[in-house]
Design an enzyme around this catalytic site. Structure first.
Site, short mmCIF file in Angstrom:
data_model
loop_
_atom_site.label_atom_id
_atom_site.label_comp_id
_atom_site.label_asym_id
_atom_site.label_seq_id
_atom_site.Cartn_x
_atom_site.Cartn_y
_atom_site.Cartn_z
N LYS A 56 0.71 -1.42 0.05
CA LYS A 56 0.05 -0.06 -0.08
C LYS A 56 0.76 1.18 -0.14
CE LYS A 56 -4.31 -1.57 1.68
NZ LYS A 56 -5.16 -1.84 2.72
N ASP A 81 -9.87 2.60 2.20
CA ASP A 81 -10.11 1.85 3.48
C ASP A 81 -10.78 2.62 4.64
OD1 ASP A 81 -8.91 -0.51 2.49
OD2 ASP A 81 -7.07 0.24 2.90
P1 NAP Z 1 0.64 -2.77 6.26
O1 NAP Z 1 0.67 -1.54 5.52
O2 NAP Z 1 1.79 -3.80 5.74
O3 NAP Z 1 0.79 -2.41 7.81
C1 NAP Z 1 0.68 -3.48 8.61
C2 NAP Z 1 0.98 -2.94 10.22
O4 NAP Z 1 0.97 -3.89 10.94
C3 NAP Z 1 2.12 -1.91 10.37
O5 NAP Z 1 1.96 -1.02 11.44
C4 NAP Z 1 3.18 -3.31 10.92
O6 NAP Z 1 4.15 -2.37 11.85
C5 NAP Z 1 2.19 -3.80 11.96
N1 NAP Z 1 2.62 -5.10 12.34
C6 NAP Z 1 2.89 -6.08 11.27
N2 NAP Z 1 3.37 -7.28 12.01
C7 NAP Z 1 3.37 -6.96 13.40
C8 NAP Z 1 3.76 -7.64 14.20
N3 NAP Z 1 4.08 -8.87 14.35
N4 NAP Z 1 3.47 -7.08 15.65
C9 NAP Z 1 3.05 -5.72 15.72
N5 NAP Z 1 2.71 -5.09 14.71
C10 NAP Z 1 2.83 -5.69 13.31
O7 NAP Z 1 -0.76 -3.59 6.17
P2 NAP Z 1 -2.33 -3.00 5.87
O8 NAP Z 1 -2.43 -2.88 4.56
O9 NAP Z 1 -2.18 -1.74 6.60
O10 NAP Z 1 -3.05 -4.12 6.60
C11 NAP Z 1 -3.16 -4.17 7.90
C12 NAP Z 1 -4.28 -5.32 8.12
O11 NAP Z 1 -5.36 -4.80 7.95
C13 NAP Z 1 -4.06 -6.56 7.48
O12 NAP Z 1 -4.57 -7.79 8.17
C14 NAP Z 1 -5.17 -6.40 6.38
O13 NAP Z 1 -5.90 -7.65 6.04
C15 NAP Z 1 -6.36 -5.75 7.01
N6 NAP Z 1 -7.12 -4.70 6.19
C16 NAP Z 1 -8.52 -4.85 6.14
C17 NAP Z 1 -9.28 -4.53 5.14
C18 NAP Z 1 -10.75 -4.71 5.19
O14 NAP Z 1 -11.38 -4.28 3.99
N7 NAP Z 1 -11.39 -5.30 6.15
C19 NAP Z 1 -8.91 -3.50 4.50
C20 NAP Z 1 -7.37 -3.00 4.42
C21 NAP Z 1 -6.61 -3.79 5.42
P3 NAP Z 1 5.68 -2.28 11.39
O15 NAP Z 1 5.45 -1.57 10.17
O16 NAP Z 1 6.41 -1.84 12.17
O17 NAP Z 1 5.96 -3.73 10.80
#
Ligand code: NAP
Length: 296
Positions: A78, A114
């Site tokens: 993203k 989102d």
């Molecule tokens: P992203 O940009 O990769 O961000 C992930 C976030 O999670 C970052 O802040 C990361 O921190 C943190 N993180 C990852 N592993 C971690 C861990 N082991 N412990 C603590 N923090 C951790 O991903 P995203 O696109 O924002 O998506 C995040 C979640 O939202 C996913 O599960 C996705 O499926 C969900 N989502 C759902 C929808 C929906 O329509 N329902 C839409 C969008 C996203 P660091 O950067 O420090 O690693």
């Protein structure tokens, strides 16, 4: 436009929309989008492509080269895809992340839907947000998108919690940039600091997991190591939609909290994206049945 219900509806003229990210095999977006194209007689097809960070540049080039109409972008792309786009919507510029790309003759514009989807899902669940304190775990693409939209929609205060890794200073700089553009206080705290976690949890009216922890493969885990400070009045939300009830939501429900899964967000984030790609209003009833099997 094509007749609905044809069995071999894909032709040489069918426009392709992609889902770019990794993992993508759990996504219900292809079933939802294709069901609506079929029901509305629209000559589009939606396909998932598993693309990791190492191939983000090629993926953006492929959207142009192969003439895709557009794409959804999911984690971990993203933010990483931003340098490969030609323009950003105002919300995407603030969130510094995109979940939708529109390809107009080779010009790629990034949008973020989102946050809008999440706020609509809160409203559908009957959760009032005005003036409340929202605590978001994870300052990645979706977390920042939710923070931006909540701030624009009148939330009282936003606290983002992120682990103190290489990304933390970048997240802090982003939060500082945001402050000049939204009216409510937005701050960033250290997820690894037990005091900071407890302080945030104690005052949270709405708690949101915006990390992938709890998805299939980590079903028994939570990004928050403990929920001792969580109040039963707090509404606990997870952006994850597979599984529908994550470990966090189960634990929160056990403590008497109202919970909201990521399913509603998945439905509502698609509405503006559908319009951007096809020019038509999405048939929400068909989309809902495709996602939830008529259960909601
Ligand atoms: P992203 O940009 O990769 O961000 C992930 C976030 O999670 C970052 O802040 C990361 O921190 C943190 N993180 C990852 N592993 C971690 C861990 N082991 N412990 C603590 N923090 C951790 O991903 P995203 O696109 O924002 O998506 C995040 C979640 O939202 C996913 O599960 C996705 O499926 C969900 N989502 C759902 C929808 C929906 O329509 N329902 C839409 C969008 C996203 P660091 O950067 O420090 O690693």
């Amino acid at each position: 436009m094509r007749a609905a219900g044809t069995t071999s509806r894909i032709t040489a003229k069918t426009r392709v929309i992609g889902l770019l990210g990794s993992p993508v095999s759990h996504s219900r977006s292809p079933v939802m989008q294709n069901s609506v194209y079929e029901a509305m007689g629209l000559d589009f097809v939606y396909v998932a492509f598993d693309v990791g960070l190492d191939r983000v540049a090629e993926a953006a080039r492929a959207v142009r080269t192969l003439g895709l109409r557009g794409a959804n972008v999911t984690m971990p792309l993203k933010r990483a895809i931003l340098p490969h786009l030609d323009a950003l919507s105002p919300a995407a510029r603030l969130a510094e992340a995109v979940n939708v790309i529109v390809n107009d003759g080779g010009t790629l514009t990034g949008h973020i839907t989102d946050g809008e989807g999440f706020m609509l899902s809160l409203a559908e669940a009957g959760v009032a947000h005005e003036g409340r304190h929202m605590v978001i775990v994870g300052a990645g693409g979706a977390g920042m998108a939710v923070a931006v939209q909540a701030a624009l929609d009148g939330i009282g205060k936003v606290t983002l919690l992120n682990r103190r890794d290489a990304f933390f200073d970048e997240a802090r700089a982003h939060v500082d940039r945001l402050k000049g553009h939204v009216d409510c206080p937005v701050d960033l705290a250290d997820l690894d600091d037990p005091e900071a976690r407890a302080t945030a949890l104690r005052s949270a009216d709405i708690l949101v997991n915006a990390t992938p922890i709890g998805m299939e493969g980590s079903e028994d885990e939570m990004a928050l190591p403990d929920l001792a400070a969580l109040r039963p009045e707090t509404v606990v939300c997870d952006l994850i939609y597979v599984p529908k009830e994550t470990h966090l939501l189960k634990e929160a429900a056990r403590r008497g909290c109202k919970t909201v899964s990521g399913l509603g967000m998945q439905l509502y984030q698609a509405v503006p994206a559908f319009k951007l790609w096809t020019g038509h209003d999405m048939d929400i009833g068909v989309a809902r049945r495709a996602l939830f099997g008529g259960a909601r």
